[in-house]
Design a protein around this motif. Structure first.
Motif, short mmCIF file in Angstrom:
data_model
loop_
_atom_site.label_atom_id
_atom_site.label_comp_id
_atom_site.label_asym_id
_atom_site.label_seq_id
_atom_site.Cartn_x
_atom_site.Cartn_y
_atom_site.Cartn_z
N LYS A 162 0.84 -1.20 0.00
CA LYS A 162 0.00 0.00 0.00
C LYS A 162 0.87 1.25 0.00
CE LYS A 162 -3.57 2.76 0.83
NZ LYS A 162 -2.82 4.01 0.66
N SER A 163 0.52 2.20 -0.87
CA SER A 163 1.29 3.45 -0.97
C SER A 163 0.89 4.42 0.13
CB SER A 163 1.05 4.10 -2.33
OG SER A 163 -0.24 4.70 -2.36
N PRO B 76 -2.48 8.65 6.89
CA PRO B 76 -1.23 7.95 7.20
C PRO B 76 -1.44 6.75 8.12
CG PRO B 76 -0.89 10.32 7.28
CD PRO B 76 -2.36 10.11 7.11
N ALA B 77 -2.30 6.89 9.11
CA ALA B 77 -2.53 5.78 10.04
C ALA B 77 -3.13 4.58 9.32
CB ALA B 77 -3.46 6.24 11.17
N ALA B 78 -4.11 4.82 8.43
CA ALA B 78 -4.74 3.72 7.70
C ALA B 78 -3.75 3.06 6.74
CB ALA B 78 -5.96 4.22 6.95
N SER B 79 -2.93 3.88 6.07
CA SER B 79 -1.94 3.33 5.14
C SER B 79 -0.88 2.52 5.89
CB SER B 79 -1.26 4.47 4.36
OG SER B 79 -2.19 5.13 3.53
N ASP B 80 -0.41 3.03 7.01
CA ASP B 80 0.57 2.30 7.81
C ASP B 80 0.00 0.96 8.28
OD1 ASP B 80 2.32 4.38 7.50
OD2 ASP B 80 2.17 5.12 9.55
N ALA B 81 -1.26 0.99 8.71
CA ALA B 81 -1.89 -0.24 9.19
C ALA B 81 -2.01 -1.27 8.07
CB ALA B 81 -3.26 0.07 9.79
#
Length: 376
Positions: A224-225, A231-236
């Motif tokens: 995932k980019s 940012p929190a959702a992408s990191d997760a």
């Protein structure tokens, strides 16, 4: 043999929203596209859903027509919306079962010079096995191998494999190999899901190859980019993907595979703490990145994307212990990557050399390629 990884950012055509001069220009479209796709999948549309869909149609330029600069609304059967000569658009579908259709991204041809430089990078890498990230389809990748590589005096690859993943933009994971390394099996993980839903943004295809001394297993990834979503959702999401790949790796080891490489664009930097997204894969397994091995040459720049600073280290080749024992030289190949102007950061092909009037638009990719020599 030489193993390589390269994010080619499409070969012949690319979603127009992804093909802008900067990521920021296309980001609002991609964000609205993703939100719209998630909403229309709901079985029942609430009043709030309908209002949001109308607002997103406006953001995407679809208030008056099903065609816009960056997207197209496909409506095959059933009634989804009503447009009137005056007044707002009205969503009339009760939910997903009431109509058949979807939103798709408009595509445009990739710059011809960029296409040729992509072929030149692959020619100069001269890899026996190369993981490809962001290819449109197997027919496109095969056509690129058979028609564009020879134009740059490179031999086509004998074996080319790609299966569509979960991303509707046509940015899939693939593998190309020379005749000496036929693809024996391929296992897709597009359907892998956990409690939060589908795991992989694209796929994590597992390729088993023929190779001297016991074969080779290659996992190609594109996590995932950071481009859209919080940012929190992408990191997760990336952490879930790292955990899943780590699990697939452990299963392969348990099944008896020893010579395993995990490669591709993981879209995050090496972990510095246990909470970091890539920690389960890079620190939680015995896989090691080629950048940590003796003999690795990064030309003083550890990054693989954009300006190639440490903060841009997002592409990887990870090797199992059995492969590390056979690893020799490795490095980062940047000849097709825009070097900047003040100052030019690395040597490049003339077509993108600012000192020779080269342009960033002609770059093969925003990513550098990675390679490692394996004594198999």
């Amino acid at each position: 043999m030489r193993l390589a990884s390269f994010n080619v950012e499409n070969l012949f055509s690319r979603a127009r929203a992804l093909n802008q001069e900067t990521w920021a220009e296309g980001r609002p479209v991609l964000d609205a596209f993703a939100r719209f796709g998630a909403l229309i999948a709901k079985p029942v549309y609430s009043a709030a859903d309908r209002a949001t869909l109308v607002a997103l149609l406006g953001e995407l330029g679809l208030a008056r027509s099903d065609d816009a600069a960056f997207v197209r609304l496909r409506r095959n059967r059933g009634e989804f919306l009503v447009r009137r000569r005056s007044g707002p658009v009205e969503i009339v579908a009760a939910g997903r079962a009431a109509w058949n259709g979807w939103l798709e991204l408009e595509r445009e041809p990739v710059d011809d010079t960029a296409m040729r430089l992509t072929a030149r990078v692959i020619r100069d890498l001269d890899a026996d096995v190369i993981g490809i990230v962001e290819a449109e389809s197997r027919p496109a990748l095969k056509a690129f191998s058979e028609t564009i590589l020879p134009r740059e005096q490179a031999a086509p690859y004998r074996h080319v494999m790609l299966i569509d993943g979960n991303d509707s933009r046509g940015i899939d994971c693939a593998l190309m190999t020379r005749a000496a390394h036929p693809i024996l099996t391929m296992r897709s993980h597009v359907d892998l899901a956990d409690a939060a839903g589908p795991v992989f943004s694209r796929d994590c295809p597992v390729f088993q190859l023929e190779a001297p001394g016991g074969g080779l297993v290659v996992l190609v990834n594109h996590f995932k980019s950071k481009g859209f979503g919080t940012p929190a959702a992408s990191d997760a999401r990336r952490r879930r993907q790292a955990e899943a790949v780590a699990g697939i790796y452990r299963r392969l080891r348990a099944e008896g595979a020893e010579r395993i490489a995990v490669l591709g664009d993981l879209n995050d930097t090496p972990p510095g703490a246990a909470a970091d997204p890539l920690h389960p894969l890079l620190a939680g397994t015995d896989l090691r990145d080629i950048s940590t091995l003796p003999g690795h040459d990064d030309q003083g720049r550890p990054g693989t994307y954009g300006g190639s600073t440490a903060a841009n280290k997002i592409d990887y080749i990870l090797l199992s212990p059995a492969l590390r024992q056979r690893a020799g030289a490795s490095g980062i190949f940047r000849m097709g990557q825009w070097p900047g102007v003040r100052p030019r950061k690395w040597e490049v092909y003339p077509e993108i050399d600012p000192a020779q009037g080269g342009a960033a638009a002609h770059a093969a990719s925003d990513h550098a390629a990675l390679w490692v020599e394996l004594d198999l």
